[in-house]
Write an enzyme that holds these catalytic residues in place. Structure first.
Site, PDB file in Angstrom:
ATOM      1  N   ASP A  32       0.848  -1.204   0.259  1.00 12.05           N
ATOM      2  CA  ASP A  32      -0.116  -0.037   0.155  1.00 12.05           C
ATOM      3  C   ASP A  32       0.799   1.237   0.042  1.00 12.05           C
ATOM      4  OD1 ASP A  32      -3.337   0.277   1.278  1.00 12.05           O
ATOM      5  OD2 ASP A  32      -2.096   1.981   0.696  1.00 12.05           O
ATOM      6  N   ASN A  33       0.433   2.089  -0.810  1.00 13.96           N
ATOM      7  CA  ASN A  33       1.457   3.480  -0.784  1.00 13.96           C
ATOM      8  C   ASN A  33       0.742   4.370   0.452  1.00 13.96           C
ATOM      9  OD1 ASN A  33      -0.954   4.484  -1.863  1.00 13.96           O
ATOM     10  ND2 ASN A  33       0.028   5.197  -3.790  1.00 13.96           N
ATOM     11  N   TYR A 144     -11.666   7.007 -13.012  1.00 20.18           N
ATOM     12  CA  TYR A 144     -11.761   5.687 -12.298  1.00 20.18           C
ATOM     13  C   TYR A 144     -12.540   4.795 -12.941  1.00 20.18           C
ATOM     14  CZ  TYR A 144     -13.353   2.908  -8.329  1.00 20.18           C
ATOM     15  OH  TYR A 144     -13.436   1.909  -7.248  1.00 20.18           O
TER      16      TYR A 144
END
Ligand code: UDP
Length: 311
Positions: A32-33, A144
């Protein structure tokens, strides 16, 4: 012992999935960033020796020997994915490419977390997987919607071209513990506003609909898809087919919190889908016995309890 890679593993869905995989005896690499993921979501998991957290961006290539890849990395709340739209598209597209490359190289099974947003503003109701959607390709949601559509396309092209093992799920609105209280989505907004005694912000006239799925039901579905026949690739809808208007949701939240907050009507965001309901016939027939079990009232109660700590 199976080895899983969960991208976006500190996010709402990802962290709930990591927890469940650990309970099932998996070794889990969580990537995860932390752009929208939260360390608090995985705090209790970090003591588990089968759990490994790596702060990395899914846009960077990644190598690891794993059996299963769950590609969940991407901001999912409209306000979060629209804040840096180019980054959102990069995350969807480069993230999918990187995970598909890894799956191709290792033979791992790769699950792409797609979304009901691929249906856009639907002209078919409820939405089944055969409906191809009606997405505005240049609107504020397109980073998105089109990013996720392209990720689906990549999955099927990798499968056809390289024999990559894939599964594609389309997730409808999901809520529950692990959601970020300030992420801007309707369930978190309404509950936090009700708990704080602020007016609930209803966008538009409140007649737009969504079908809301409790997180545990989604995780059950994800695991069933992953464990299913190899030649069942999806895409498959995972959602709760019970449809509610946003006004009904607001009333429910007020009732369950006992709040005396009122409602305030705000302008509708551009391209906000007016109707959305999951057709889950395919999931029901393919995923032995799966169907959402948690009714909205019960799920909202559990979610209210979770959000109380943030007030
Ligand atoms: N919404 C609302 N008030 C809010 C946040 C959202 O009325 O404070 C509405 C929004 O316009 C949409 C629905 O709730 O029609 C679901 O929005 P959300 O951002 O949760 O997810 P979406 O399904 O749009 O991705």
């Amino acid at each position: 012992m199976k080895r899983a890679l969960v991208t976006g593993g500190a996010g709402f869905v990802g962290s709930n999935l990591c927890r469940r995989l650990l309970e099932l005896g998996y070794r889990v690499i969580c990537l995860d960033n932390l752009s929208t993921g939260q360390m608090r979501n995985i705090k209790e998991l970090s003591g588990n020796r089968n759990f490994c957290f790596l702060q990395r961006d899914v846009c960077e290539p990644f190598k690891a020997e794993v059996d299963e890849i769950y590609n969940a990395a991407c901001p999912a709340s409209p306000s979060a994915y629209q804040a840096e739209p180019v980054r959102t598209t990069r995350t969807c597209v480069l993230g999918a490419i990187n995970m598909l490359e890894l799956a191709t190289a290792t033979g791992a099974l790769m699950m792409q977390f797609s979304t009901s947003e691929v249906y856009g503003e639907p002209s078919v109701h409820p939405q089944s997987e055969s409906y191809r959607g009606c997405v505005n390709p240049i609107g504020p949601r397109s980073c998105y919607d089109e990013g996720k559509r392209c990720a689906e396309s990549l999955c099927f092209d990798y499968h056809r071209q390289f024999g990559t093992r894939i599964k594609v799920i389309r997730i409808f609105n999901t809520y529950g513990p692990g959601m970020a209280p300030e992420d801007g989505r309707v369930v978190s907004n309404f509950i936090m506003q009700a708990l704080r005694g602020e007016p609930l912000t209803v966008y538009g006239d409140g007649s737009q609909t969504r079908s809301f799925q409790y997180i545990d039901d989604l995780i059950d579905g994800i695991l069933k898809v992953m464990a299913g026949r190899d030649d069942f690739l999806g895409p498959v809808n995972l959602g709760n087919p019970e449809e509610f208007t946003m006004s009904e949701l607001a009333e429910l939240v007020l009732r369950e919190t006992g709040s005396s907050s009122g409602l305030v009507k705000l302008p509708s965001p551009p391209d906000d889908p007016t109707r959305r309901r999951a057709d889950i016939s395919l999931a029901a027939s393919e995923l032995a016995g799966w169907r959402p079990k948690v009714h909205l009232e019960e799920g909202i109660r559990r979610t209210i309890d979770y959000f109380k700590a943030f007030v």
